[in-house]
Motif scaffolding. Structure first.
Motif, mmCIF file in Angstrom:
data_model
loop_
_atom_site.group_PDB
_atom_site.id
_atom_site.type_symbol
_atom_site.label_atom_id
_atom_site.label_comp_id
_atom_site.label_asym_id
_atom_site.label_seq_id
_atom_site.Cartn_x
_atom_site.Cartn_y
_atom_site.Cartn_z
ATOM 1 N N GLU A 298 22.214 38.216 70.662
ATOM 2 C CA GLU A 298 23.599 37.789 70.489
ATOM 3 C C GLU A 298 24.394 37.936 71.779
ATOM 4 O O GLU A 298 25.265 37.130 72.084
ATOM 5 C CB GLU A 298 24.248 38.624 69.381
ATOM 6 C CG GLU A 298 23.628 38.373 68.012
ATOM 7 C CD GLU A 298 24.272 39.241 66.949
ATOM 8 O OE1 GLU A 298 25.146 40.055 67.319
ATOM 9 O OE2 GLU A 298 23.890 39.095 65.774
ATOM 10 N N LYS A 299 24.087 38.954 72.578
ATOM 11 C CA LYS A 299 24.860 39.170 73.794
ATOM 12 C C LYS A 299 24.504 38.122 74.840
ATOM 13 O O LYS A 299 25.379 37.525 75.471
ATOM 14 C CB LYS A 299 24.601 40.568 74.348
ATOM 15 C CG LYS A 299 25.082 41.664 73.407
ATOM 16 C CD LYS A 299 24.796 43.029 74.010
ATOM 17 C CE LYS A 299 25.282 44.131 73.082
ATOM 18 N NZ LYS A 299 24.994 45.483 73.615
ATOM 19 N N ASP A 300 23.153 37.922 75.066
ATOM 20 C CA ASP A 300 22.687 36.972 76.096
ATOM 21 C C ASP A 300 22.137 35.728 75.411
ATOM 22 O O ASP A 300 20.949 35.462 75.437
ATOM 23 C CB ASP A 300 21.624 37.616 76.970
ATOM 24 C CG ASP A 300 22.168 38.842 77.663
ATOM 25 O OD1 ASP A 300 21.379 39.782 77.839
ATOM 26 O OD2 ASP A 300 23.359 38.845 78.023
ATOM 27 N N ALA A 301 22.972 34.993 74.738
ATOM 28 C CA ALA A 301 22.540 33.774 74.051
ATOM 29 C C ALA A 301 22.440 32.640 75.061
ATOM 30 O O ALA A 301 23.384 32.382 75.815
ATOM 31 C CB ALA A 301 23.529 33.409 72.938
ATOM 32 N N THR A 302 21.246 31.940 75.088
ATOM 33 C CA THR A 302 21.060 30.822 76.018
ATOM 34 C C THR A 302 21.599 29.548 75.401
ATOM 35 O O THR A 302 21.654 29.401 74.184
ATOM 36 C CB THR A 302 19.564 30.652 76.314
ATOM 37 O OG1 THR A 302 18.876 30.460 75.082
ATOM 38 C CG2 THR A 302 19.021 31.894 77.020
ATOM 39 N N PRO A 303 21.979 28.573 76.201
ATOM 40 C CA PRO A 303 22.460 27.292 75.663
ATOM 41 C C PRO A 303 21.361 26.553 74.935
ATOM 42 O O PRO A 303 20.177 26.850 75.063
ATOM 43 C CB PRO A 303 22.907 26.532 76.915
ATOM 44 C CG PRO A 303 23.050 27.559 77.984
ATOM 45 C CD PRO A 303 22.113 28.662 77.646
ATOM 46 N N THR A 304 21.769 25.576 74.158
ATOM 47 C CA THR A 304 20.794 24.790 73.372
ATOM 48 C C THR A 304 19.865 23.990 74.261
ATOM 49 O O THR A 304 18.694 23.781 73.925
ATOM 50 C CB THR A 304 21.555 23.853 72.421
ATOM 51 O OG1 THR A 304 22.435 23.016 73.205
ATOM 52 C CG2 THR A 304 22.370 24.634 71.414
ATOM 53 N N ALA A 305 20.335 23.516 75.424
ATOM 54 C CA ALA A 305 19.481 22.713 76.320
ATOM 55 C C ALA A 305 18.325 23.527 76.857
ATOM 56 O O ALA A 305 17.177 23.066 76.910
ATOM 57 C CB ALA A 305 20.331 22.160 77.475
ATOM 58 N N LYS A 306 18.628 24.774 77.262
ATOM 59 C CA LYS A 306 17.550 25.626 77.782
ATOM 60 C C LYS A 306 16.534 25.946 76.705
ATOM 61 O O LYS A 306 15.326 25.993 76.944
ATOM 62 C CB LYS A 306 18.148 26.921 78.326
ATOM 63 C CG LYS A 306 18.918 26.733 79.625
ATOM 64 C CD LYS A 306 19.363 28.071 80.160
ATOM 65 C CE LYS A 306 20.095 27.907 81.498
ATOM 66 N NZ LYS A 306 20.519 29.215 82.035
ATOM 67 N N GLU B 210 9.768 22.685 74.589
ATOM 68 C CA GLU B 210 8.900 21.609 75.081
ATOM 69 C C GLU B 210 7.789 22.154 75.972
ATOM 70 O O GLU B 210 6.637 21.700 75.905
ATOM 71 C CB GLU B 210 9.750 20.594 75.862
ATOM 72 C CG GLU B 210 10.678 19.781 74.960
ATOM 73 C CD GLU B 210 11.558 18.838 75.767
ATOM 74 O OE1 GLU B 210 11.442 18.879 77.020
ATOM 75 O OE2 GLU B 210 12.333 18.080 75.155
ATOM 76 N N GLU B 211 8.108 23.115 76.847
ATOM 77 C CA GLU B 211 7.074 23.716 77.688
ATOM 78 C C GLU B 211 6.010 24.421 76.848
ATOM 79 O O GLU B 211 4.807 24.346 77.138
ATOM 80 C CB GLU B 211 7.721 24.708 78.655
ATOM 81 C CG GLU B 211 8.566 24.041 79.727
ATOM 82 C CD GLU B 211 9.234 25.060 80.638
ATOM 83 O OE1 GLU B 211 9.007 26.270 80.383
ATOM 84 O OE2 GLU B 211 9.947 24.648 81.566
ATOM 85 N N ALA B 212 6.442 25.110 75.792
ATOM 86 C CA ALA B 212 5.475 25.786 74.921
ATOM 87 C C ALA B 212 4.570 24.786 74.215
ATOM 88 O O ALA B 212 3.367 25.014 74.049
ATOM 89 C CB ALA B 212 6.215 26.651 73.907
ATOM 90 N N GLU B 213 5.140 23.629 73.805
ATOM 91 C CA GLU B 213 4.322 22.604 73.154
ATOM 92 C C GLU B 213 3.284 22.032 74.117
ATOM 93 O O GLU B 213 2.141 21.777 73.748
ATOM 94 C CB GLU B 213 5.227 21.499 72.615
ATOM 95 C CG GLU B 213 6.048 21.926 71.396
ATOM 96 C CD GLU B 213 6.943 20.806 70.908
ATOM 97 O OE1 GLU B 213 6.916 19.732 71.535
ATOM 98 O OE2 GLU B 213 7.655 21.011 69.906
ATOM 99 N N GLU B 214 3.697 21.816 75.386
ATOM 100 C CA GLU B 214 2.748 21.296 76.371
ATOM 101 C C GLU B 214 1.620 22.287 76.629
ATOM 102 O O GLU B 214 0.450 21.913 76.785
ATOM 103 C CB GLU B 214 3.480 20.992 77.674
ATOM 104 C CG GLU B 214 4.413 19.775 77.568
ATOM 105 C CD GLU B 214 5.153 19.513 78.867
ATOM 106 O OE1 GLU B 214 4.930 20.307 79.811
ATOM 107 O OE2 GLU B 214 5.903 18.538 78.936
#
Length: 369
Positions: free
Chosen positions: A55-63, A69-73
């Motif tokens: 909750e404190k270091d929430a990344t944006p939706t784009a990241k 996508e990288e994990a799928e590749e």
């Protein structure tokens, strides 16, 4: 000085649950078995790791999308873990051991059989349902027991003509742990005792399906042929190019003695009438050689007696001189003159050589003066 009690307790896990050492060991063993079962069922297939949400270091939706996508590749390029298509049901375990007094050839034969059959083990009898036992007698005779424990049947064989994998004659090479094909002579289906032995050999030498130590390849053949009332075992490699067969080894011949109803004993189901024990075979060979020696001695004795017998003088036969013609009588000549001595050429050459050598020595001495 204090001593620890027989049933000491220890703490395991997050809670303060107290277990005895034996229960803790049992729980650890069950955990290992569960991990092995998960591996067999394909539990090693790696899944994409989801990023932890904070909750404190929430990344944006784009990241987050880029990371997914990288994990799928990565999952596409990664080879999944082995997945078992079926369940290992036929859990055959073969016990291979021997008695004392075996030689090096028998020991190598045991090692070859253990290597060819991945489901064979050296373990306690209670964990095995099949058994191959090598029994050595007099340090020269080898017997093999094939037994289905604990209820039978079992068969006893005399092993002859042993050749191992280490010999230079065996030029083939197959994958270790691969599944073999079993080839039986049609004569196994003609007689009931051979049919029983065929079923026993299938259960012992065949690799169970989905066995964890076996490989999914078929590149060699076990052949069992019947010739001269014996079972001939051969191991051949299948060459991929032209499907030809090359002998790998080991090879041996099994001479059936008896088939018992129980395991290593019990009522006799079949006894081979053509079997001849090694002791009897050696006794016959010794008797044959002794008979030859006695015959030679008798011939010598007869010859000695014939020499000692008096010779019989036959009367003169007048017809024997019919074709005898007298020779012409030559006049007696007396030689009055002494013959000339023969000339020895070698001695003459030596004398000439010595004379010439003396002359050269005199000439050389005069020149020096």
């Amino acid at each position: 000085m204090t001593t620890e009690p027989a049933h000491a307790t220890i703490e395991i896990g997050k809670g303060s649950e107290r277990l005895s050492r034996k229960e803790g060991r049992e729980r650890r063993r069950q955990g290992k078995m569960a991990a092995i079962k998960r591996k067999r069922r394909g539990g090693l297939a790696v899944q994409a790791k989801k990023p932890k949400r904070n909750e404190k270091d929430a990344t944006p939706t784009a990241k987050r999308r880029d990371m997914a996508e990288e994990a799928e590749e990565e999952d596409r390029d990664r080879i999944p873990g082995p997945v078992c298509k079926g369940k290992w049901k036929n859990k055959e375990r073969i016990l291979i051991f021997s008695s004392r007094g075996i030689n090096f050839r028998t020991r190598h034969l045991m090692q070859d059989l253990r290597m060819l059959m991945p489901h064979s083990k050296v373990c306690e009898m209670k964990n095995c349902n099949k058994c191959i036992y090598f029994e050595a007698k007099k340090k020269q005779d080898l017997y093999m027991w094939l037994s289905n424990s604990p209820h039978g049947p079992s068969a006893k064989f005399l092993v002859q003509n042993i050749h191992t994998l280490a010999e230079l004659k065996m030029t083939g090479n197959c994958l270790r742990g691969s599944r073999p094909l079993l080839s039986f002579d049609p004569a196994f289906d003609e007689l009931p005792h051979y049919a029983l032995l065929k079923e026993l050999l299938i259960q012992i030498f065949s690799t169970p399906r989905y066995h964890p130590k076996s490989q999914p390849f078929v590149d060699h053949v076990f052949t069992f042929a019947i010739l001269d009332n014996r079972i001939w075992f051969r191991n051949f490699q299948i060459i991929e190019e032209d499907a030809a067969l090359v002998e790998i080894g080991p090879r041996f011949v099994l001479n059936l003695i008896k088939i018992f109803q129980g395991s290593f004993g019990g009522p006799t189901l079949y006894e081979n009438p053509h079997y001849q024990s090694p002791n009897m075979h050696r006794r016959i060979i010794r008797s044959i050689t002794a008979a030859k020696y006695k015959e030679k001695q008798q011939v010598k004795d007869v010859q000695k007696l014939r020499k000692k017998e008096p010779k019989t003088i036959l009367p003169h036969d007048p017809t024997a001189d019919v074709f005898v013609t007298p020779a012409e009588e030559k006049p007696v000549e007396i030689q009055w003159v002494k013959p000339e001595p023969k000339v020895d050429l070698k001695a003459r050459k030596k004398r000439i050589y010595k004379r010439q050598r003396k002359m050269k020595q005199k000439m050389n001495s005069g020149n020096t003066k």
